[in-house]
Enzyme design. Structure first.
Site, short mmCIF file in Angstrom:
data_model
loop_
_atom_site.label_atom_id
_atom_site.label_comp_id
_atom_site.label_asym_id
_atom_site.label_seq_id
_atom_site.Cartn_x
_atom_site.Cartn_y
_atom_site.Cartn_z
N ARG A 80 -2.80 -0.87 -1.70
CA ARG A 80 -2.59 -1.10 -3.15
C ARG A 80 -3.03 -2.49 -3.54
O ARG A 80 -2.61 -3.47 -2.92
CB ARG A 80 -1.09 -0.91 -3.46
CG ARG A 80 -0.64 -1.38 -4.84
CD ARG A 80 -0.64 -0.26 -5.82
NE ARG A 80 -0.18 -0.68 -7.14
CZ ARG A 80 1.00 -0.38 -7.65
NH1 ARG A 80 1.85 0.34 -6.95
NH2 ARG A 80 1.32 -0.76 -8.86
N ARG A 89 -3.98 3.33 -9.29
CA ARG A 89 -3.41 2.85 -8.03
C ARG A 89 -3.42 3.92 -6.96
O ARG A 89 -3.22 5.11 -7.24
CB ARG A 89 -2.01 2.27 -8.23
CG ARG A 89 -0.89 3.20 -8.63
CD ARG A 89 -0.83 3.55 -10.11
NE ARG A 89 -0.71 2.42 -11.03
CZ ARG A 89 0.45 1.92 -11.44
NH1 ARG A 89 1.58 2.43 -11.04
NH2 ARG A 89 0.47 0.93 -12.28
N ASP A 92 2.02 4.20 -5.86
CA ASP A 92 3.10 3.48 -6.54
C ASP A 92 4.39 4.14 -6.12
O ASP A 92 4.48 5.37 -6.14
CB ASP A 92 2.89 3.60 -8.06
CG ASP A 92 3.97 2.92 -8.87
OD1 ASP A 92 4.33 1.78 -8.55
OD2 ASP A 92 4.44 3.54 -9.85
N ASP A 94 8.57 3.83 -6.85
CA ASP A 94 9.62 3.19 -7.63
C ASP A 94 10.98 3.78 -7.26
O ASP A 94 11.12 5.00 -7.12
CB ASP A 94 9.39 3.42 -9.13
CG ASP A 94 8.09 2.81 -9.62
OD1 ASP A 94 7.78 1.68 -9.21
OD2 ASP A 94 7.38 3.47 -10.40
C1 X6L Z 1 4.36 2.55 -24.77
C2 X6L Z 1 3.89 1.53 -23.97
C3 X6L Z 1 4.82 3.70 -24.17
C4 X6L Z 1 3.89 1.68 -22.60
C5 X6L Z 1 4.84 3.83 -22.80
C6 X6L Z 1 4.91 4.04 -19.91
C7 X6L Z 1 3.78 2.00 -19.73
C8 X6L Z 1 4.86 4.18 -18.55
C9 X6L Z 1 3.72 2.14 -18.36
C10 X6L Z 1 4.36 2.80 -22.00
C11 X6L Z 1 4.35 2.95 -20.54
C12 X6L Z 1 4.27 3.22 -17.76
C13 X6L Z 1 2.10 6.39 -13.86
C14 X6L Z 1 1.53 6.62 -15.13
C15 X6L Z 1 1.81 4.53 -14.85
C16 X6L Z 1 2.38 7.52 -13.05
C17 X6L Z 1 1.54 8.90 -14.82
C18 X6L Z 1 4.21 3.40 -16.29
C19 X6L Z 1 3.48 2.43 -15.40
N1 X6L Z 1 2.27 5.08 -13.71
N2 X6L Z 1 1.25 7.85 -15.61
N3 X6L Z 1 1.36 5.44 -15.72
N4 X6L Z 1 2.08 8.75 -13.57
N5 X6L Z 1 1.27 10.13 -15.26
O1 X6L Z 1 2.89 7.42 -11.93
O2 X6L Z 1 4.79 4.30 -15.75
S1 X6L Z 1 1.78 2.84 -15.23
MG MG Z 2 5.68 3.29 -11.51
MG MG Z 3 5.94 0.50 -9.34
#
Ligand code: X6L
Ligand code: MG
Ligand code: MG
Length: 155
Positions: A80, A89, A92, A94
């Protein structure tokens, strides 16, 4: 012993391979149960490939900090790199929940403060532990999440 729930996701390279290798590290000899693998639409605004996400339930004595250390080891083992925030990535991991404990350590907040906003977390979590997720929580969230099978089928 209590049940801890961790979310794993990958959208770069051999997604099933990264999830499998990561699981071995985060479970670390503890008993575990897996949700199916879900193909999920990226959330967070960065254009990138679809993720494969799953949730693992680990029966463990490990503390939130020890679980965080396992997550970091698993991510490092997958090579990563942190380039784009919320970007692609290899792996990840969590920590979502650790029994009914809370952790206010800023490096490892438990319950995960944003888990209930993410369908890619709630759907696999509800599969493993239906009592932990309400129907309202599931219905209020958008985003494509489709089961693609068990990790064993996909690797
Ligand atoms: C507004 C702004 C609304 C930001 C939501 C939601 C940002 C989730 C980051 C958000 C916002 C994240 C994954 C992902 C990421 C994953 C899928 C995050 C961190 N990780 N999408 N996006 N799966 N489908 O594991 O979760 S980046
Ligand atoms: Mg995450
Ligand atoms: Mg994380």
């Amino acid at each position: 012993m209590r049940q801890a729930y961790l979310s794993l996701g990958s959208n770069v390279g051999d997604r099933a391979g990264h999830l499998s290798a990561g699981l071995e590290i985060v479970a670390a000899g503890d008993e575990y149960r897996l949700s199916q693998v879900y193909e999920t639409e990226p959330v967070g605004g960065v254009q990138q490939d679809d993720f494969w996400n799953l949730v693992v339930e680990i029966t463990t004595e490990a503390t939130p900090r020890e679980l965080l250390e396992r997550c970091r080891l698993a991510e490092a083992a997958a090579g990563r790199t942190r380039e784009v925030r919320w970007g692609p990535r290899t792996l990840d991991v969590d920590v979502l929940l650790v029994g009914d404990e809370t952790s206010n350590d800023p490096e490892i907040l438990v319950p995960h403060p944003r888990m209930y906003e993410r369908l890619f977390v709630l759907i696999p979590l509800a599969e493993l532990a239906p009592a932990l997720v309400s129907a309202d929580q599931l219905m209020a969230r958008a985003g494509r999440v489709a089961a693609v099978g068990t990790l064993d089928m996909l690797r």
